[in-house]
Design an enzyme around this catalytic site. Structure first.
Site, short mmCIF file in Angstrom:
data_model
loop_
_atom_site.label_atom_id
_atom_site.label_comp_id
_atom_site.label_asym_id
_atom_site.label_seq_id
_atom_site.Cartn_x
_atom_site.Cartn_y
_atom_site.Cartn_z
N ASN A 1 -13.21 17.51 6.63
CA ASN A 1 -12.02 16.81 6.42
C ASN A 1 -11.08 17.46 6.00
O ASN A 1 -10.88 17.82 4.77
CB ASN A 1 -12.30 15.49 5.41
N ARG B 1 2.97 5.67 -0.70
CA ARG B 1 3.37 5.33 0.59
C ARG B 1 3.81 3.88 0.52
O ARG B 1 3.35 3.00 -0.08
CB ARG B 1 2.57 5.28 1.78
N HIS C 1 -8.01 4.37 9.25
CA HIS C 1 -9.18 4.18 8.33
C HIS C 1 -10.45 3.94 9.12
O HIS C 1 -11.13 2.97 8.87
CB HIS C 1 -8.78 3.10 7.37
N GLU D 1 -17.23 7.53 4.96
CA GLU D 1 -16.62 8.15 6.00
C GLU D 1 -17.32 9.45 6.57
O GLU D 1 -17.50 9.34 7.64
CB GLU D 1 -15.07 8.48 6.03
N HIS E 1 -9.67 -1.83 2.43
CA HIS E 1 -9.96 -0.56 2.32
C HIS E 1 -8.78 -0.11 1.48
O HIS E 1 -7.80 0.22 1.84
CB HIS E 1 -9.88 0.47 3.59
N LEU E 2 -9.02 -0.04 0.07
CA LEU E 2 -8.09 0.07 -0.93
C LEU E 2 -8.36 1.50 -1.54
O LEU E 2 -9.30 1.41 -2.47
CB LEU E 2 -8.01 -1.06 -1.93
N ARG F 1 -13.19 15.11 10.77
CA ARG F 1 -12.40 13.78 10.72
C ARG F 1 -10.85 14.07 11.65
O ARG F 1 -10.36 15.18 11.21
CB ARG F 1 -11.92 13.30 9.48
N ASP G 1 -1.88 6.28 -9.36
CA ASP G 1 -3.37 6.16 -9.74
C ASP G 1 -3.72 4.64 -10.45
O ASP G 1 -3.13 4.46 -11.62
CB ASP G 1 -4.02 7.16 -10.72
N GLY H 1 -10.92 -0.52 -4.30
CA GLY H 1 -11.70 -1.64 -3.91
C GLY H 1 -13.16 -1.70 -4.66
O GLY H 1 -13.59 -2.70 -4.94
N ASN I 1 -13.92 0.13 -7.41
CA ASN I 1 -14.04 0.28 -8.67
C ASN I 1 -13.27 -0.55 -9.59
O ASN I 1 -13.42 -0.69 -10.88
CB ASN I 1 -13.71 1.89 -9.30
P1 ADP Z 1 -8.68 8.30 -0.68
O1 ADP Z 1 -7.95 7.31 -0.10
O2 ADP Z 1 -7.87 9.60 -1.05
O3 ADP Z 1 -10.14 8.52 -0.08
P2 ADP Z 1 -10.21 6.82 -2.70
O4 ADP Z 1 -10.80 6.05 -1.71
O5 ADP Z 1 -11.28 7.80 -3.28
O6 ADP Z 1 -8.94 7.69 -2.16
O7 ADP Z 1 -9.36 6.24 -3.95
C1 ADP Z 1 -8.92 6.88 -4.94
C2 ADP Z 1 -8.33 5.91 -5.76
O8 ADP Z 1 -8.93 5.06 -6.29
C3 ADP Z 1 -7.38 6.69 -7.13
O9 ADP Z 1 -6.17 7.00 -6.75
C4 ADP Z 1 -7.42 5.35 -7.81
O10 ADP Z 1 -6.23 4.70 -7.91
C5 ADP Z 1 -8.40 4.69 -7.52
N1 ADP Z 1 -9.77 4.50 -8.57
C6 ADP Z 1 -10.75 5.31 -8.40
N2 ADP Z 1 -11.72 5.08 -9.49
C7 ADP Z 1 -11.07 4.06 -10.25
C8 ADP Z 1 -11.30 2.99 -11.26
N3 ADP Z 1 -12.71 3.44 -12.03
N4 ADP Z 1 -10.41 2.18 -11.64
C9 ADP Z 1 -9.42 1.93 -11.04
N5 ADP Z 1 -9.11 2.67 -9.96
C10 ADP Z 1 -9.91 3.53 -9.64
#
Ligand code: ADP
Length: 405
Positions: free
Chosen positions: A21, A249, A189, A388, A216-217, A101, A291, A339, A341
């Site tokens: 990727n 974004r 996605h 993915e 997908h968050l 990817r 974040d 989503g 966590n």
């Molecule tokens: P990508 O879109 O780069 O694949 P991910 O799906 O790994 O990203 O999501 C990353 C984001 O998830 C981080 O920037 C953060 O905001 C959020 N995140 C990860 N772990 C946690 C957590 N324990 N609590 C809240 N947000 C989290």
């Protein structure tokens, strides 16, 4: 460099698949044997300094590839070292395929495709549609094709899953000629949604074939309306800027804002792109971070709270809009970093979806259980982990068995 590749894996029951990727400033790699991830790693950095990390199947750190002075860009520099490193860890087992990817597959590709020089030439024509991602995705494919023309390579497209969307979802209300010319809502996605669709029958058999919105968050955010586990609508459009607000974004934006900044404020196209892609979303709103871990900790600060609230509000509005596209709603699935966590974020979104019939079980949500809605909730809610890379490995494996059954 070790001779890394052969197409058939005589000594193993399952072929070994490498998954790449490649982005503008990172290259992520994973190696699979069947559904089992053997090891994984990541190179971060630009043309000078880079950081290399790697982990084994148990997630524990392992010695990463030694990249010496090699630069990440172009990836032709680091890919041979990664393949040699992987080969050494595979104890002589051959690599059967590389899966990649690729963000944009254009109108033609609703399925993964075997890489050929002709496919690469075709994908090159899509670079103007995704200039920030596509060239980086294609670079390691080109390198591997040059260095190991015998190696089976498979391009897996983020747009492919959404090719089932009806025309009315794909078209902008621009003159129809633009639609014909490819200015459409493609959606992204797709590999994440395809993975979720693949696990629904096992994880949620009662609603698997029903009307589902998957949110997908992650750093990038989108949502997809599925019926019968196929995409019927999605929030991202022509680019990965549209729809939900994201880490950096903007998501939905009146195009008049872009015109205003260009025409009245003298912004250049490059400055505008930088603003919309890198300085907007949660980072721009909060002025603190993109974040959620940071923003949730700083929720006492008004702008952090405002950014989180706006995000949850917009996600709930889009879930309702996708429910309208589906003509009803049976379940919402949360996935990706936020989503999976961020229980407070899920809770707030679900509260805002209560009028749709979603009754959250707060305890289940706080404990990150798979099902987070109350047993009697008319609309169910789930938390499912996306993967993915595994989806890409599955596609590559399927092509390996087609090529050498
Ligand atoms: P990508 O879109 O780069 O694949 P991910 O799906 O790994 O990203 O999501 C990353 C984001 O998830 C981080 O920037 C953060 O905001 C959020 N995140 C990860 N772990 C946690 C957590 N324990 N609590 C809240 N947000 C989290």
């Amino acid at each position: 460099m070790a001779a890394p590749v052969a197409r058939t894996a005589a000594s193993t029951a399952e072929p070994i698949i490498g998954v790449l990727n490649a982005g503008s400033s990172s290259l992520k790699f994973s190696f699979y044997e069947g559904e089992q991830r053997l090891f994984t790693g990541q190179v971060d950095g630009g043309s000078t300094h880079q950081r290399v990390t790697a982990a084994g199947a148990d997630g524990k750190k392992i010695t990463p590839p030694d990249l010496g002075e090699r630069a990440l860009n172009p990836p032709s520099e680091v890919l041979p070292a990664i393949l040699s490193w992987a080969q050494a860890r595979l104890d002589g087992r051959p690599l059967s395929a590389l899966g990649h990817r690729v963000v944009h597959g254009g109108l033609r590709h609703s399925l993964p495709a075997r890489v050929t020089p002709e496919l690469l030439a075709e994908l090159d024509t899509l670079v103007p549609l995704a200039p920030l991602h596509e060239p980086h995705n294609l670079a390691p494919i080109r390198t591997a094709l040059r260095l190991h023309p015998e190696l089976l390579q498979v391009a897996c497209f983020d747009t492919a899953f959404h090719r089932t969307m009806p025309e009315i979802e794909q078209a902008f209300a621009l003159p129809y000629a633009y639609y014909d010319a490819g200015l459409r809502r493609y959606g992204f996605h797709g590999l994440s949604y395809e993975y979720i669709a693949s696990v629904l029958p096992e994880c949620a058999p009662e609603i698997a074939e029903g009307r589902i919105v998957v949110a997908h968050l992650g750093n990038g955010c989108s949502a997809c309306a599925m019926r019968g586990r196929t995409s019927v609508a999605t929030t991202m459009g022509f680019t990965a800027l549209d729809g939900l607000p994201m880490g950096t974004r903007c998501g939905d934006l009146d195009p008049g804002v872009a015109l205003h900044l260009l025409q009245q404020k003298g912004m250049s196209a490059e400055q505008l792109a930088d603003l919309l892609y890198h300085h907007s979303g949660l980072l721009g709103l909060s002025g603190i971070s993109s974040d959620f871990r940071v923003l949730l900790k700083k929720r006492r600060e008004p702008r952090a709270r405002f950014a989180v609230e706006l995000f949850c509000h917009r996600v709930a509005r889009h879930i309702a809009s996708l429910a309208a596209a589906l003509g009803g709603l049976d379940a919402v699935v949360f996935t990706a970093g936020v989503g999976e966590n961020a229980a407070p974020v899920r809770s707030e979104i679900c509260q805002r979806c209560r009028w749709l019939g979603l009754e959250l079980d707060e305890t289940a949500n706080c404990e990150h259980r798979q099902r987070i809605s109350r047993p009697d909730s008319p609309v169910a809610a789930f938390v499912l982990k996306t993967d993915e890379n595994l989806m890409i490995a599955r596609h590559a494996r399927a092509l390996v068995s087609e090529v050498s059954p």
